[in-house]
Design a protein around this motif. Structure first.
Motif, PDB file in Angstrom:
ATOM      1  N   TRP A   1       0.801  -1.220   0.000  1.00  0.00           N
ATOM      2  CA  TRP A   1       0.000   0.000   0.000  1.00  0.00           C
ATOM      3  C   TRP A   1       0.834   1.270   0.000  1.00  0.00           C
ATOM      4  N   ALA A   2       2.093   1.193   0.397  1.00  0.00           N
ATOM      5  CA  ALA A   2       2.924   2.392   0.558  1.00  0.00           C
ATOM      6  C   ALA A   2       3.129   3.201  -0.726  1.00  0.00           C
ATOM      7  N   PRO A   3       3.417   2.590  -1.888  1.00  0.00           N
ATOM      8  CA  PRO A   3       3.629   3.427  -3.083  1.00  0.00           C
ATOM      9  C   PRO A   3       2.416   4.264  -3.471  1.00  0.00           C
ATOM     10  N   GLY A   4       1.227   3.689  -3.382  1.00  0.00           N
ATOM     11  CA  GLY A   4       0.020   4.447  -3.726  1.00  0.00           C
ATOM     12  C   GLY A   4      -0.234   5.589  -2.773  1.00  0.00           C
ATOM     13  N   LEU A   5      -0.053   5.314  -1.501  1.00  0.00           N
ATOM     14  CA  LEU A   5      -0.251   6.359  -0.507  1.00  0.00           C
ATOM     15  C   LEU A   5       0.804   7.454  -0.645  1.00  0.00           C
ATOM     16  N   PHE A   6       2.039   7.065  -0.880  1.00  0.00           N
ATOM     17  CA  PHE A   6       3.119   8.033  -1.077  1.00  0.00           C
ATOM     18  C   PHE A   6       2.832   8.921  -2.279  1.00  0.00           C
ATOM     19  N   ALA A   7       2.395   8.334  -3.375  1.00  0.00           N
ATOM     20  CA  ALA A   7       2.093   9.120  -4.575  1.00  0.00           C
ATOM     21  C   ALA A   7       0.988  10.125  -4.294  1.00  0.00           C
ATOM     22  N   GLY A   8      -0.045   9.701  -3.579  1.00  0.00           N
ATOM     23  CA  GLY A   8      -1.138  10.613  -3.236  1.00  0.00           C
ATOM     24  C   GLY A   8      -0.688  11.749  -2.339  1.00  0.00           C
ATOM     25  N   LEU A   9       0.133  11.421  -1.341  1.00  0.00           N
ATOM     26  CA  LEU A   9       0.611  12.458  -0.428  1.00  0.00           C
ATOM     27  C   LEU A   9       1.525  13.458  -1.122  1.00  0.00           C
ATOM     28  N   VAL A  10       2.409  12.965  -1.986  1.00  0.00           N
ATOM     29  CA  VAL A  10       3.311  13.870  -2.712  1.00  0.00           C
ATOM     30  C   VAL A  10       2.519  14.783  -3.643  1.00  0.00           C
ATOM     31  N   ALA A  11       1.567  14.206  -4.355  1.00  0.00           N
ATOM     32  CA  ALA A  11       0.761  15.022  -5.272  1.00  0.00           C
ATOM     33  C   ALA A  11      -0.072  16.047  -4.511  1.00  0.00           C
ATOM     34  N   ALA A  12      -0.666  15.635  -3.394  1.00  0.00           N
ATOM     35  CA  ALA A  12      -1.465  16.569  -2.595  1.00  0.00           C
ATOM     36  C   ALA A  12      -0.582  17.659  -1.991  1.00  0.00           C
ATOM     37  N   GLY A  13       0.556  17.271  -1.472  1.00  0.00           N
ATOM     38  CA  GLY A  13       1.483  18.265  -0.915  1.00  0.00           C
ATOM     39  C   GLY A  13       1.954  19.247  -1.960  1.00  0.00           C
TER      40      GLY A  13
END
Length: 119
Positions: free
Chosen positions: A54-66
């Motif tokens: 699950w980490a890559p998807g969550l990381f991508a979302g957080l980076v894009a949102a940030g």
């Protein structure tokens, strides 16, 4: 895995369309960058919930949102450009950063007419 009986990408697309419509209505409380951040967070959360690891998807979302929030509140660019860049980052992460590293969750729910889990 399905959410509300639908594919996760349909849920993300629906949420993105609702947020885009709200942004287009020019509400004071929802700027284009904030809308892009909401879609990025929801997209990352849904991707993380429906894939393993699950980490890559969550990381991508957080980076894009940030990035969307930083651009909205720190960089001085037009709202349309900020929203477009944020959605481009989400799409780029999904295409190049996440998809090759994750697999769908194998939901082995029992088949039972009583529970409505017949496939």
């Amino acid at each position: 895995m399905k959410i509300f009986g639908r594919e996760p990408t349909l849920i993300i697309g629906f949420i993105a369309a609702v947020v885009a419509a709200l942004v287009a209505l020019n509400f004071e409380w929802l700027t284009p960058g904030a809308g892009a951040a909401i879609v990025a967070l929801v997209g990352g959360a849904v991707t993380a919930a429906t894939t393993r690891p699950w980490a890559p998807g969550l990381f991508a979302g957080l980076v894009a949102a940030g990035g969307a929030l930083l651009a909205e509140y720190g960089l001085h660019l037009s709202g349309e450009l900020l929203a477009s860049l944020a959605f481009l980052v989400v799409a780029g992460f999904a295409l190049f950063g996440v998809r090759g590293q994750v697999t769908p969750v194998n939901n082995r729910a029992p088949i039972s007419p009583r529970d409505g889990l017949i496939r």
